[in-house]
Write a protein that holds these residues in place. Sequence first.
Motif, PDB file in Angstrom:
ATOM      1  N   ASP A   1       0.855  -1.178   0.000  1.00  0.00           N
ATOM      2  CA  ASP A   1       0.000   0.000   0.000  1.00  0.00           C
ATOM      3  C   ASP A   1       0.898   1.237   0.000  1.00  0.00           C
ATOM      4  N   THR A   2       0.920   1.970  -1.133  1.00  0.00           N
ATOM      5  CA  THR A   2       1.774   3.166  -1.147  1.00  0.00           C
ATOM      6  C   THR A   2       0.911   4.399  -1.360  1.00  0.00           C
ATOM      7  N   LYS A   3       0.888   5.251  -0.387  1.00  0.00           N
ATOM      8  CA  LYS A   3       0.186   6.524  -0.491  1.00  0.00           C
ATOM      9  C   LYS A   3       1.215   7.620  -0.313  1.00  0.00           C
ATOM     10  N   LYS A   4       1.444   8.376  -1.387  1.00  0.00           N
ATOM     11  CA  LYS A   4       2.463   9.426  -1.356  1.00  0.00           C
ATOM     12  C   LYS A   4       1.874  10.696  -1.920  1.00  0.00           C
TER      13      LYS A   4
ATOM     14  N   TRP B   1       0.992  11.393   6.139  1.00  0.00           N
ATOM     15  CA  TRP B   1       1.356  11.359   4.735  1.00  0.00           C
ATOM     16  C   TRP B   1       2.875  11.255   4.550  1.00  0.00           C
TER      17      TRP B   1
ATOM     18  N   CYS C   1       3.839   8.840  -6.746  1.00  0.00           N
ATOM     19  CA  CYS C   1       2.872   9.535  -5.891  1.00  0.00           C
ATOM     20  C   CYS C   1       1.446   9.131  -6.252  1.00  0.00           C
ATOM     21  N   SER C   2       0.602   9.066  -5.236  1.00  0.00           N
ATOM     22  CA  SER C   2      -0.809   8.732  -5.437  1.00  0.00           C
ATOM     23  C   SER C   2      -1.670   9.990  -5.364  1.00  0.00           C
ATOM     24  N   HIS C   3      -1.162  11.044  -4.739  1.00  0.00           N
ATOM     25  CA  HIS C   3      -1.927  12.270  -4.541  1.00  0.00           C
ATOM     26  C   HIS C   3      -1.032  13.474  -4.813  1.00  0.00           C
TER      27      HIS C   3
ATOM     28  N   PRO D   1      -6.395  13.048  -5.270  1.00  0.00           N
ATOM     29  CA  PRO D   1      -5.865  11.840  -5.944  1.00  0.00           C
ATOM     30  C   PRO D   1      -5.411  12.163  -7.364  1.00  0.00           C
TER      31      PRO D   1
END
Lengths: 375, 375
Positions: free
Chosen positions: A323-326, A346, A363-365, A374
């Motif tokens: 799970d990568t949220k960047k 974050w 990056c996701s966001h 997003p």
Amino acid sequence: MQDTDRDLLPEGLGDRLPQQAAVSQRVRRTALDAMASHGYERVETPTIEFEKSMASRMAGVQVRRMFRFVDPVSLRTLALRSDITMQVGRIAATGLAAAARPLRLCYAGQVVTIKGDGLDPARERLQLGAELIGSDSVAAAAEIVEIAIEALRAAGASGISVDFTLPDVVDALSADALPLAASQIEAVRQMLDAKDAGGLVDAGGEAYLPLLYAVGPFETAIERLAAFDNAGVLAGRIAGLREIAARVDGKARLTLDPSERHGFEYQSWFGFTIYAEGVSGSLGRGGTYRILGQLGGQDGEPAAGFSLYPDPLIEVLASEPQDTKKLFLPLGHDARVAEQQRAVGWTTVAALGEKDDPIALGCSHRLENGEAVPL
Amino acid sequence: MQDTDRDLLPEGLGDRLPQQAAVSQRVRRTALDAMASHGYERVETPTIEFEKSMASRMAGVQVRRMFRFVDPVSLRTLALRSDITMQVGRIAATGLAAAARPLRLCYAGQVVTIKGDGLDPARERLQLGAELIGSDSVAAAAEIVEIAIEALRAAGASGISVDFTLPDVVDALSADALPLAASQIEAVRQMLDAKDAGGLVDAGGEAYLPLLYAVGPFETAIERLAAFDNAGVLAGRIAGLREIAARVDGKARLTLDPSERHGFEYQSWFGFTIYAEGVSGSLGRGGTYRILGQLGGQDGEPAAGFSLYPDPLIEVLASEPQDTKKLFLPLGHDARVAEQQRAVGWTTVAALGEKDDPIALGCSHRLENGEAVPL
């Protein structure tokens, strides 16, 4: 460790790239935190020591597996550590000799050997573990098995199974109910370990044959062992195994192999090997033992402990999607807003120039008007 | 590392006992988490590598500081890592050659040298750091300084100060405004580094004397440097330093020493050293550089990064009283209640026998009727 470039790194040594390294770090932290929550305090040991000091606390045969070299400062031979357990034993016998018992210590670090282990070519491995020094009682052994399971579960392992053994079963039986000549003992041990029924008979250990069948799922195997032990020589050990099994009932699948000895040469009455579903080979082992090489000629202190070698688990977990949220921070973003976003969890990636591409950078966001949008 | 037993451990190598090791673990985790929050991904590198592979990415002089030995498997010379930065450079140039730039990586690990550094006898140190690969711009340098400060602050350092330098200042000036003969350059550099005004004049570097006075608190020193640079050769560097200083204004005390070169032999236009109040000596350094030893004969990629050596900080923090809250679990306690207590953050210590003494074992509380009661 993964072999990323055979041209540049020696056989059996490798890097961990980000996906693997992130999992490795998580495994280490969660396993250590599980041990710490049970009162096991972290210690750290040097990467190299005097060969003699290490050797005095290890089996002679292990010394040949260590990288050794002369220290230009002391002109004595040093060795790269191939095991941390014995360094922890040294600490218990020296720096923490006066600390109250039972003494609970844990550790994590890299260990290196000249050759890989069996089919595994890896020459460097992560070792982590816990040692309970001052007792080798059933209660101590049960705590150690319980925490080994908990540490692996915290690290992300599932479907854990534990195989129990009685490392000194031949010593116990041959000293009493089933006498063997001194010259026969080692051969009988080896044939039992090899599960070689014919060889066992040839070695004069026919009376020990039923041990080869007291193997398998714990409940049935322990019944067979108890039936075989009609003289009651093993009664204490059998009761101990049952107590340990009751403690970890429901947390792991349990099996028994009372004559398994390989890897338990220095354990006393109790040993275990631990496995997880989907991971080939064992993830570690432990048991009761006595600390070797104590100063002042005393007998070694009783202890219980385990070592985990979680590299195969790390490989398996790292192959699962992460799970990568960047959050991408465009040029000219508000530094305080970025700090607030980090404070709420974050991971941010700041643009350094016009060409920085948020998607290529994973990056996701993207931060827009103070909000994570997003991509 | 603390020297706990001189009889058993080689000079400059030591264990960390629980109090030190707990702080060491906390420093490592918090500093790495600070880097990770800025998008720096963890990598892990082997403890040993081929000497030639390491040497090709390091200064020749450093190779002599490494422990070296022959690998019985490859029959080639291996070396114990004395620096992780160049291993990260290798990863960037090989395993992650195709990853998008700028590439942000971080690391932590033990490094070992044959001899200690100056007055510090330690031969093994914790090194942790971050590398930003693909840019050596002012924006890259500023991000690196900012994160170095943040990582140290997260690790518990206070009163942080940063000393800026311009490692290539003599190259820049001698190529343009203040020419030097090729044979003079090294001597001028050395005299500037030694702050030896007389020697500088003797070396033919009289024109460089004002550099020795553009030293001290950042704002006044940078004004002096700008006044000295009337030809504008350093204008870009001076603007860059001012931009970096503005980014970290209020987060650290800033100083300038433009001709400091020791430890920055391989940095390009920008370097810095970082300190914390109450900790003697520096805690690390960083700057812009080019990755050495790239394959295929290409010029090295530009990069910015820093390395921290937090052992002295760990010693200072470990000497402060630690908060220890431990819950003693008497014999026959309810295992589920104990698990709940751990889930809400308690460290538990289970009694193994009647004689276990909660006070001697460092416990602050005891579980009674399902509640933690102070001892």
